[in-house]
Scaffold this motif. Structure first.
Motif, short mmCIF file in Angstrom:
data_model
loop_
_atom_site.label_atom_id
_atom_site.label_comp_id
_atom_site.label_asym_id
_atom_site.label_seq_id
_atom_site.Cartn_x
_atom_site.Cartn_y
_atom_site.Cartn_z
N SER A 1 37.03 36.96 45.57
CA SER A 1 37.90 35.77 45.63
C SER A 1 38.42 35.52 47.05
O SER A 1 39.55 35.03 47.21
N ASP B 1 39.33 37.70 49.20
CA ASP B 1 40.15 38.79 49.73
C ASP B 1 39.38 39.64 50.73
O ASP B 1 39.95 40.15 51.70
N MET C 1 42.24 50.93 51.47
CA MET C 1 42.19 51.45 50.11
C MET C 1 42.96 52.76 49.92
O MET C 1 43.32 53.11 48.81
N GLY D 1 50.17 40.99 47.96
CA GLY D 1 49.36 40.14 47.08
C GLY D 1 49.17 40.70 45.69
O GLY D 1 48.58 40.04 44.84
N GLY D 2 49.63 41.93 45.47
CA GLY D 2 49.49 42.53 44.16
C GLY D 2 48.10 43.02 43.84
O GLY D 2 47.78 43.28 42.68
N ARG D 3 47.26 43.19 44.85
CA ARG D 3 45.91 43.71 44.63
C ARG D 3 45.41 44.35 45.93
O ARG D 3 45.76 43.89 47.01
N ARG D 4 44.62 45.37 45.81
CA ARG D 4 44.13 46.06 47.00
C ARG D 4 42.98 45.29 47.63
O ARG D 4 42.13 44.73 46.93
N ILE D 5 42.99 45.23 48.95
CA ILE D 5 41.88 44.63 49.69
C ILE D 5 41.41 45.63 50.73
O ILE D 5 42.20 46.45 51.21
N GLY E 1 36.67 42.88 47.92
CA GLY E 1 37.86 42.50 47.16
C GLY E 1 37.65 41.29 46.28
O GLY E 1 38.34 41.09 45.29
N GLY F 1 47.82 44.13 50.78
CA GLY F 1 47.48 44.34 49.38
C GLY F 1 48.71 44.44 48.49
O GLY F 1 48.73 43.88 47.39
N LYS F 2 49.73 45.13 48.97
CA LYS F 2 50.97 45.24 48.20
C LYS F 2 51.63 43.88 48.01
O LYS F 2 52.13 43.56 46.93
#
Length: 290
Positions: free
Chosen positions: A53, A55, A186, A110-114, A51, A107-108
């Protein structure tokens, strides 16, 4: 009076961020214990987060925190319930699905998938149960230092090799070699790989992330183990050596290796024969027995 302690397992673990990496998103865990019947068991897990950074580290940390909770709250009762891996296998697969849901929700938020890989193995009475998704690996190493891969890489590169579209040499340099087809966090649908089998007191188990085996092949592992066999190295120095070899080969990914070995025989050859006859079904993959 001198107090003595029974040593049931030997182990070693080593990890490194890899060359040119500032963070290590690999996580590993080892638990050793004894059932209410006095039978020693061991559980080991490894996760490789993704992910960026930080994540990926959050994802692998979340996965192993859930595994630790499961080991604390669920595993003792499952092991004390009696022979057979089926109840444990059902519970372990529920654990994987629970972690998957947690990561999707994180992920939802944080606005990004991990996501993360996750591989879990349990050893008891010379039998093992393994549940796996992603591309970390588990090898069984025999007394003669032959390695046998127990897991299946769920990666794009490995799929191309299995289908005969690319060679091992080609995928090692392919830009998509690290793309995963299955992992946790994912997608809602999981494709887990589960299997059971036997081991002997002479066997060792090696768990590793792709940062290791990308640089040290199966044949390379065997050569290292055979070269050091006469030196009588413990598993910790051996793990340190394996990690150093991956670094020597310029591994720029996170590297983790964990080795585990039963310290002494717990059953006689006759009891082992009877035990394996009773558990002959374990020679077949878990999914064949559902």
């Amino acid at each position: 009076m001198k107090t003595t302690f029974a040593v049931h397992w030997q182990y070693g673990v080593a990890t490194h961020s890899g060359l040119f990496q500032t963070t290590n998103e690999d996580r590993s865990l080892l638990r050793i214990g004894v059932t209410d019947q006095g039978e020693p068991y061991a559980a080991a897990a490894i996760a490789d987060g993704m992910g960026g950074s930080g994540d990926g580290g959050m994802a692998s940390e979340t996965a192993l925190a859930a595994v630790k909770l499961w080991l604390d709250e669920q595993l003792p009762g499952l092991l004390n319930a009696g022979p057979g891996w089926k109840p444990l296998a059902i519970s372990a697969e529920r654990l994987f699905h629970s972690v998957n849901g947690q990561l999707i929700e994180l992920g939802k938020r944080g606005g990004r998938r991990i996501g993360t890989t996750l591989t879990l193995i349990l050893l008891l009475n010379e039998t093992y149960y393994l549940c796996h998704t992603g591309d970390c690996r588990v090898y069984k190493v025999t007394r003669s230092n032959r390695v046998r891969l127990l897991t299946k890489d769920q990666s794009w590169a490995s799929e191309q090799v299995r289908k005969g579209r690319l060679s091992l040499q080609q995928v090692r340099k392919h830009p998509k070699r690290h793309v995963l087809l299955h992992c946790l966090g994912m997608q809602t649908e999981l494709k887990l790989i589960a299997r059971t089998g036997f081991y002997t007191p002479n066997d060792r188990f090696l768990l590793c992330s792709d940062g290791f085996y990308d640089r040290v092949t199966d044949l390379g592992i065997e050569r290292i183990l055979k070269a050091e066999d006469g030196a009588g190295l413990g598993l910790q120095p051996l793990c340190d050596l394996l990690l150093d070899r991956a670094l020597d080969r310029q591994s720029n990914d996170n590297i983790s290796v964990l080795m585990l070995r039963p310290a002494a025989a717990r059953i006689t050859p006759w009891r082992r024969f009877i035990h394996r006859c009773k558990n002959f079904y374990m020679l077949f993959p878990v999914e064949w027995r559902k």
